[in-house]
Write an enzyme that holds these catalytic residues in place. Structure first.
Site, PDB file in Angstrom:
ATOM      1  CD  GLU A  35      -1.677  -1.110  22.385  1.00 34.99           C
ATOM      2  OE1 GLU A  35      -1.528  -0.695  23.398  1.00 34.99           O
ATOM      3  OE2 GLU A  35      -2.512  -1.362  21.534  1.00 34.99           O
ATOM      4  NE  ARG A  37      -4.329   2.951  18.725  1.00 38.76           N
ATOM      5  CZ  ARG A  37      -4.804   3.328  19.758  1.00 38.76           C
ATOM      6  NH1 ARG A  37      -4.227   3.144  20.770  1.00 38.76           N
ATOM      7  NH2 ARG A  37      -5.919   3.706  19.658  1.00 38.76           N
ATOM      8  N   GLY A 148      -6.831   0.992  29.392  1.00 38.03           N
ATOM      9  CA  GLY A 148      -7.366   2.467  28.872  1.00 38.03           C
ATOM     10  C   GLY A 148      -8.866   2.366  29.062  1.00 38.03           C
ATOM     11  N   GLY A 189     -14.801  18.092  24.002  1.00 36.14           N
ATOM     12  CA  GLY A 189     -15.930  19.096  23.475  1.00 36.14           C
ATOM     13  C   GLY A 189     -15.261  20.564  23.092  1.00 36.14           C
ATOM     14  CD  GLU A 191      -7.968  19.774  25.234  1.00 31.50           C
ATOM     15  OE1 GLU A 191      -7.776  20.053  26.287  1.00 31.50           O
ATOM     16  OE2 GLU A 191      -7.986  18.605  24.471  1.00 31.50           O
ATOM     17  CB  VAL A 241     -27.964  14.894  21.377  1.00 28.40           C
ATOM     18  CG1 VAL A 241     -28.474  14.504  19.998  1.00 28.40           C
ATOM     19  CG2 VAL A 241     -27.818  16.674  21.271  1.00 28.40           C
ATOM     20  CG  ASP A 317      -8.083   6.835  31.027  1.00 30.79           C
ATOM     21  OD1 ASP A 317      -7.356   7.456  31.665  1.00 30.79           O
ATOM     22  OD2 ASP A 317      -8.416   7.133  29.668  1.00 30.79           O
ATOM     23  CG  HIS A 326      -1.117  14.273  34.244  1.00 29.19           C
ATOM     24  ND1 HIS A 326      -1.609  14.688  33.036  1.00 29.19           N
ATOM     25  CD2 HIS A 326      -1.708  14.877  35.263  1.00 29.19           C
ATOM     26  CE1 HIS A 326      -2.642  15.362  33.405  1.00 29.19           C
ATOM     27  NE2 HIS A 326      -2.651  15.461  34.552  1.00 29.19           N
ATOM     28  CG  HIS A 449       9.107  41.981  37.226  1.00 34.27           C
ATOM     29  ND1 HIS A 449       7.690  42.129  37.014  1.00 34.27           N
ATOM     30  CD2 HIS A 449       9.538  43.289  36.452  1.00 34.27           C
ATOM     31  CE1 HIS A 449       7.328  43.241  36.512  1.00 34.27           C
ATOM     32  NE2 HIS A 449       8.257  44.007  36.353  1.00 34.27           N
TER      33      HIS A 449
HETATM   34  P1  FAD Z   1      -4.615   4.246  26.975  1.00 30.47           P
HETATM   35  O1  FAD Z   1      -3.877   5.271  26.452  1.00 30.47           O
HETATM   36  O2  FAD Z   1      -6.112   4.025  26.389  1.00 30.47           O
HETATM   37  O3  FAD Z   1      -3.801   3.070  26.186  1.00 30.47           O
HETATM   38  C1  FAD Z   1      -4.535   1.653  26.427  1.00 30.47           C
HETATM   39  C2  FAD Z   1      -3.763   0.638  25.455  1.00 30.47           C
HETATM   40  O4  FAD Z   1      -4.299  -0.571  25.765  1.00 30.47           O
HETATM   41  C3  FAD Z   1      -4.354   1.172  23.921  1.00 30.47           C
HETATM   42  O5  FAD Z   1      -3.275   1.489  23.125  1.00 30.47           O
HETATM   43  C4  FAD Z   1      -4.914  -0.013  23.378  1.00 30.47           C
HETATM   44  O6  FAD Z   1      -4.936  -0.418  22.265  1.00 30.47           O
HETATM   45  C5  FAD Z   1      -4.438  -1.226  24.128  1.00 30.47           C
HETATM   46  N1  FAD Z   1      -5.352  -2.490  24.624  1.00 30.47           N
HETATM   47  C6  FAD Z   1      -6.639  -2.417  25.312  1.00 30.47           C
HETATM   48  N2  FAD Z   1      -6.909  -3.708  25.194  1.00 30.47           N
HETATM   49  C7  FAD Z   1      -5.850  -4.473  24.979  1.00 30.47           C
HETATM   50  C8  FAD Z   1      -5.661  -5.886  25.025  1.00 30.47           C
HETATM   51  N3  FAD Z   1      -6.432  -6.841  25.447  1.00 30.47           N
HETATM   52  N4  FAD Z   1      -4.345  -6.391  24.554  1.00 30.47           N
HETATM   53  C9  FAD Z   1      -3.335  -5.425  24.052  1.00 30.47           C
HETATM   54  N5  FAD Z   1      -3.652  -4.096  24.177  1.00 30.47           N
HETATM   55  C10 FAD Z   1      -4.705  -3.510  24.334  1.00 30.47           C
HETATM   56  N6  FAD Z   1      -5.181  13.381  29.056  1.00 30.47           N
HETATM   57  C11 FAD Z   1      -4.108  14.239  29.400  1.00 30.47           C
HETATM   58  O7  FAD Z   1      -3.583  13.837  30.413  1.00 30.47           O
HETATM   59  N7  FAD Z   1      -3.867  15.650  28.687  1.00 30.47           N
HETATM   60  C12 FAD Z   1      -4.509  15.773  27.494  1.00 30.47           C
HETATM   61  O8  FAD Z   1      -3.963  16.645  26.974  1.00 30.47           O
HETATM   62  C13 FAD Z   1      -5.437  14.614  26.964  1.00 30.47           C
HETATM   63  N8  FAD Z   1      -5.972  14.881  25.702  1.00 30.47           N
HETATM   64  C14 FAD Z   1      -6.874  13.796  25.245  1.00 30.47           C
HETATM   65  C15 FAD Z   1      -7.494  14.261  24.235  1.00 30.47           C
HETATM   66  C16 FAD Z   1      -8.174  13.209  23.775  1.00 30.47           C
HETATM   67  C17 FAD Z   1      -8.977  13.488  22.303  1.00 30.47           C
HETATM   68  C18 FAD Z   1      -8.670  11.925  24.265  1.00 30.47           C
HETATM   69  C19 FAD Z   1      -9.368  10.821  23.919  1.00 30.47           C
HETATM   70  C20 FAD Z   1      -7.906  11.816  25.489  1.00 30.47           C
HETATM   71  C21 FAD Z   1      -7.131  12.732  26.156  1.00 30.47           C
HETATM   72  N9  FAD Z   1      -6.504  12.639  27.253  1.00 30.47           N
HETATM   73  C22 FAD Z   1      -5.629  13.292  27.919  1.00 30.47           C
HETATM   74  C23 FAD Z   1      -6.907  11.390  28.130  1.00 30.47           C
HETATM   75  C24 FAD Z   1      -5.633  10.242  28.047  1.00 30.47           C
HETATM   76  O9  FAD Z   1      -5.420   9.911  26.602  1.00 30.47           O
HETATM   77  C25 FAD Z   1      -5.887   9.147  28.813  1.00 30.47           C
HETATM   78  O10 FAD Z   1      -6.089   9.391  30.077  1.00 30.47           O
HETATM   79  C26 FAD Z   1      -4.591   8.170  28.727  1.00 30.47           C
HETATM   80  O11 FAD Z   1      -4.373   7.841  27.273  1.00 30.47           O
HETATM   81  C27 FAD Z   1      -4.847   7.001  29.518  1.00 30.47           C
HETATM   82  O12 FAD Z   1      -3.755   5.990  29.570  1.00 30.47           O
HETATM   83  P2  FAD Z   1      -4.010   4.567  29.742  1.00 30.47           P
HETATM   84  O13 FAD Z   1      -2.634   4.029  29.620  1.00 30.47           O
HETATM   85  O14 FAD Z   1      -4.758   4.290  30.872  1.00 30.47           O
HETATM   86  O15 FAD Z   1      -4.783   3.950  28.435  1.00 30.47           O
HETATM   87  P1  NAI Z   2     -16.237  14.734  30.013  1.00 36.68           P
HETATM   88  O1  NAI Z   2     -16.521  13.796  30.994  1.00 36.68           O
HETATM   89  O2  NAI Z   2     -15.143  15.822  30.262  1.00 36.68           O
HETATM   90  O3  NAI Z   2     -17.448  15.652  29.350  1.00 36.68           O
HETATM   91  C1  NAI Z   2     -18.782  15.037  28.742  1.00 36.68           C
HETATM   92  C2  NAI Z   2     -19.747  15.953  29.137  1.00 36.68           C
HETATM   93  O4  NAI Z   2     -20.725  15.543  28.116  1.00 36.68           O
HETATM   94  C3  NAI Z   2     -20.193  16.669  30.148  1.00 36.68           C
HETATM   95  O5  NAI Z   2     -20.377  17.742  30.342  1.00 36.68           O
HETATM   96  C4  NAI Z   2     -21.585  15.686  30.297  1.00 36.68           C
HETATM   97  O6  NAI Z   2     -22.530  16.554  31.201  1.00 36.68           O
HETATM   98  C5  NAI Z   2     -21.990  15.863  28.797  1.00 36.68           C
HETATM   99  N1  NAI Z   2     -22.911  15.020  28.290  1.00 36.68           N
HETATM  100  C6  NAI Z   2     -23.278  13.853  28.656  1.00 36.68           C
HETATM  101  N2  NAI Z   2     -24.147  13.025  28.002  1.00 36.68           N
HETATM  102  C7  NAI Z   2     -24.780  14.258  27.300  1.00 36.68           C
HETATM  103  C8  NAI Z   2     -25.888  14.248  26.426  1.00 36.68           C
HETATM  104  N3  NAI Z   2     -26.674  12.923  26.203  1.00 36.68           N
HETATM  105  N4  NAI Z   2     -26.198  15.444  25.750  1.00 36.68           N
HETATM  106  C9  NAI Z   2     -25.211  16.569  26.226  1.00 36.68           C
HETATM  107  N5  NAI Z   2     -24.432  16.483  26.893  1.00 36.68           N
HETATM  108  C10 NAI Z   2     -23.937  15.470  27.378  1.00 36.68           C
HETATM  109  O7  NAI Z   2     -15.976  13.898  28.824  1.00 36.68           O
HETATM  110  P2  NAI Z   2     -15.010  14.210  27.546  1.00 36.68           P
HETATM  111  O8  NAI Z   2     -15.111  15.524  27.061  1.00 36.68           O
HETATM  112  O9  NAI Z   2     -15.618  13.124  26.254  1.00 36.68           O
HETATM  113  O10 NAI Z   2     -13.689  13.638  27.656  1.00 36.68           O
HETATM  114  C11 NAI Z   2     -13.513  12.348  28.042  1.00 36.68           C
HETATM  115  C12 NAI Z   2     -12.097  12.145  28.971  1.00 36.68           C
HETATM  116  O11 NAI Z   2     -10.988  12.494  28.202  1.00 36.68           O
HETATM  117  C13 NAI Z   2     -12.220  13.291  30.160  1.00 36.68           C
HETATM  118  O12 NAI Z   2     -12.392  12.628  31.494  1.00 36.68           O
HETATM  119  C14 NAI Z   2     -10.791  13.813  30.184  1.00 36.68           C
HETATM  120  O13 NAI Z   2     -10.245  13.637  31.275  1.00 36.68           O
HETATM  121  C15 NAI Z   2     -10.112  13.179  29.042  1.00 36.68           C
HETATM  122  N6  NAI Z   2      -9.393  14.308  28.287  1.00 36.68           N
HETATM  123  C16 NAI Z   2      -8.643  15.265  28.897  1.00 36.68           C
HETATM  124  C17 NAI Z   2      -8.052  16.316  28.083  1.00 36.68           C
HETATM  125  C18 NAI Z   2      -6.951  17.190  28.921  1.00 36.68           C
HETATM  126  O14 NAI Z   2      -6.419  16.562  29.910  1.00 36.68           O
HETATM  127  N7  NAI Z   2      -6.767  18.061  28.346  1.00 36.68           N
HETATM  128  C19 NAI Z   2      -8.418  16.355  26.723  1.00 36.68           C
HETATM  129  C20 NAI Z   2      -9.585  15.712  26.345  1.00 36.68           C
HETATM  130  C21 NAI Z   2      -9.896  14.441  26.966  1.00 36.68           C
END
Ligand code: FAD
Ligand code: NAI
Length: 470
Positions: A35, A37, A148, A189, A191, A241, A317, A326, A449
């Site tokens: 990793e 980070r 990711g 957006g 959340e 935008v 991802d 998950h 209930h």
């Molecule tokens: P990541 O979590 O992105 O981890 C990848 C890791 O690889 C990173 O730590 C990175 O530093 C490391 N890495 C990359 N390249 C290298 C390299 N070459 N060498 C070593 N390390 C490297 N999902 C949910 O299910 N529920 C939620 O509530 C939710 N909320 C979210 C809120 C936000 C603001 C965001 C941005 C995302 C959210 N997600 C949520 C999405 C979730 O975070 C991702 O789906 C998840 O983290 C993906 O897991 P991953 O293991 O594939 O990758």
């Molecule tokens: P998203 O794909 O959910 O939504 C992006 C939105 O931006 C879409 O509605 C799209 O039509 C719009 N858009 C795209 N280009 C645009 C433009 N130029 N102008 C205006 N609108 C535009 O992506 P988001 O919200 O960035 O989340 C990314 C990922 O993170 C999601 O795929 C989600 O799975 C994960 N995530 C999951 C969470 C959860 O499980 N609770 C919480 C936060 C993120």
């Protein structure tokens, strides 16, 4: 085995990578986790799921204390926001959880390496700690790409994480902006927009499409938008935008109507860019060893998570599909089991998606639109939270549960919920779907209930037109 030789080397310690490492170690594979980070847990733990849920919960409590308590006969005068303390709570939750992941790595005897992992040859990962640090070469029977995703940029709107922020900046604003424009009505957006609206910002969401939460059941999406609008969130739909100008006084966006092409300007203190995420494969050396990616940059894999190069796999991802923690975790577990000689698969139709606004939004399986498109006949059962005693006691009556079941077999094909704790309520439906269950199975299951899950049961009864409490 030499110190630098492993059965299983995982690059990326997000929920996909670190969980794959744990499962591989449980199955007796010598395992290393690379990793870059300093902390483990990936996007989810460091700048995603966990900090955002901490702020969502804290800001929900703040809003309850300011506007919700009175309905319950609680007088809370002079409720004040201490944003610094709220952020410290969030940071504490993240730090403690990271310690938990560190512990799990030690417990499972997983070798941890800090640095950027590069696949330098088949069966070889070089770990580059950066700076003057010494590179380390690992030999690996199986290499897992779990790197990711990263924020998708918007041309003309450069993120500086101060005035124009990504989700990462939006999780750490030093003060509540007077006005916040969110670009993108997706999960991030809505959340993060909810967090800052609850804390006092005037929030406007600008969305390209004419509906929020693309991919969500249309009825659910419509009701959710109406609910959020009633809470005070503004929506500018069918707009894109195209540029941003920064000044000391704020950011001016150029916004174009998708339908008419008319251009207008919108101004805010802070702008959040949340238009999606892109796979992250920078510096991994994929082209050099021939790992194929699709046109959007996602690593392509078969149903066993094998890439185009033997011995190299990818999960989470970086392979696309639902970008959810998950889903990444489940892929990590299944991959480790396949590599260890077991079999496994994931039912992608039974992966829940939850939006942690309040009320929450939760979905699993097919939407009505998908069923119509596939020509599948279905029955609908719907039940509102207003008719549930527990929801009324809580004062949380917004929303409904909607169950879609096959018209011939009654098998549950999709469930869509807007309501209090929807993210928890969806889980019994996920289990039912994993077991190939029917609406009748849910309807005939005894539910405690008074409880919110009774709304799920009543919706299941409603599939056959026999809901009891409406
Ligand atoms: P990541 O979590 O992105 O981890 C990848 C890791 O690889 C990173 O730590 C990175 O530093 C490391 N890495 C990359 N390249 C290298 C390299 N070459 N060498 C070593 N390390 C490297 N999902 C949910 O299910 N529920 C939620 O509530 C939710 N909320 C979210 C809120 C936000 C603001 C965001 C941005 C995302 C959210 N997600 C949520 C999405 C979730 O975070 C991702 O789906 C998840 O983290 C993906 O897991 P991953 O293991 O594939 O990758
Ligand atoms: P998203 O794909 O959910 O939504 C992006 C939105 O931006 C879409 O509605 C799209 O039509 C719009 N858009 C795209 N280009 C645009 C433009 N130029 N102008 C205006 N609108 C535009 O992506 P988001 O919200 O960035 O989340 C990314 C990922 O993170 C999601 O795929 C989600 O799975 C994960 N995530 C999951 C969470 C959860 O499980 N609770 C919480 C936060 C993120």
């Amino acid at each position: 085995m030499a110190d630098n030789e492993f059965d299983f080397v995982v690059i990326g310690a997000g929920p996909g990578g670190y969980v794959a490492a744990i499962r591989a170690a449980q199955l007796g594979l010598s395992t290393a986790l690379v990793e870059k980070r300093k902390t483990l847990g990936g996007t989810c733990l460091n700048v995603g799921c966990i900090p955002s849920k901490a702020l969502l919960h804290s800001s929900h409590l703040f809003e309850e204390a300011t506007t919700g308590f009175a309905d319950h006969g609680i007088k809370a005068s002079k409720v004040e926001l201490d944003l610094k303390a709220m952020m410290a709570h969030k940071d504490g939750v993240v730090a403690d959880t990271i310690k938990g992941v560190d512990f799990l790595m030690k417990k499972n005897k997983i070798t941890r390496l800090l640095g950027t992992g590069v696949i330098t040859a088949k069966g070889e990962v070089t770990v580059d700690p950066g700076g003057t640090g010494k590179k380390e070469v690992l030999k690996a029977k199986h290499i897992v790409i779990a790197t990711g995703s990263d924020v998708a940029p918007l041309p003309g709107v450069d993120i500086d994480e101060k005035q124009i922020v990504s989700s990462t900046g939006a999780l750490a604003l030093p003060k509540v902006p007077k006005s916040l424009i969110v670009i993108g009505a997706g999960v991030i957006g809505l959340e993060m927009g909810s967090v800052w609206r609850r804390l006092g910002a005037e929030v406007t969401v600008v969305e390209f499409l004419d509906h929020i939460l693309p991919g969500m059941d249309a009825e659910l999406s419509k009701h959710t938008q109406r609910t959020l609008r009633r809470q005070g969130m503004n929506f500018e739909m069918s707009r894109k935008v195209t540029g941003a100008k920064k000044a000391k006084t704020g950011v001016t966006l150029t916004v174009e109507s998708v339908k008419s092409g008319d251009v207008e300007e919108m101004k805010a203190d802070v702008v959040l860019v949340a238009i999606g995420r892109k796979p992250y494969t920078d510096g991994l050396g994929l082209d050099e060893i021939g790992v194929e990616r699709d046109e959007r940059g996602f690593v392509t894999v078969n149903d066993k998570f094998q890439t185009s190069v033997e011995g190299v796999y990818a999960i989470g991802d970086v392979i696309g599909g639902a970008m959810l923690a998950h889903k990444a975790e489940d892929e990590g577990v299944v991959l480790a089991e396949i590599v260890a000689g077991q079999s496994g698969h994931i039912d992608y139709d039974a992966i829940p998606g939850i939006v942690y606004t309040w009320p929450e939004v939760a979905s699993v399986g097919k939407t009505e639109e998908q069923l119509k498109e596939a020509g599948i006949e279905y029955n609908i059962g719907k039940f509102p939270f207003t008719a549930n005693a527990r929801a009324r006691a809580m004062g949380d009556v917004e929303g409904f549960v909607k169950i879609l079941a096959d018209a011939t077999t009654d098998r549950v094909l999709g469930v869509h919920i807007l309501g209090p704790a929807a993210g928890d309520l969806i889980q019994e439906c996920v289990v039912a779907m994993e077991f190939g269950g029917s609406a009748e199975d849910i309807a005939r299951t005894c539910h405690g209930h008074p409880g919110l899950p009774e709304v799920v049961k009543e919706a299941a009864l409603a599939v056959a037109g026999r809901a009891l409490h409406i």
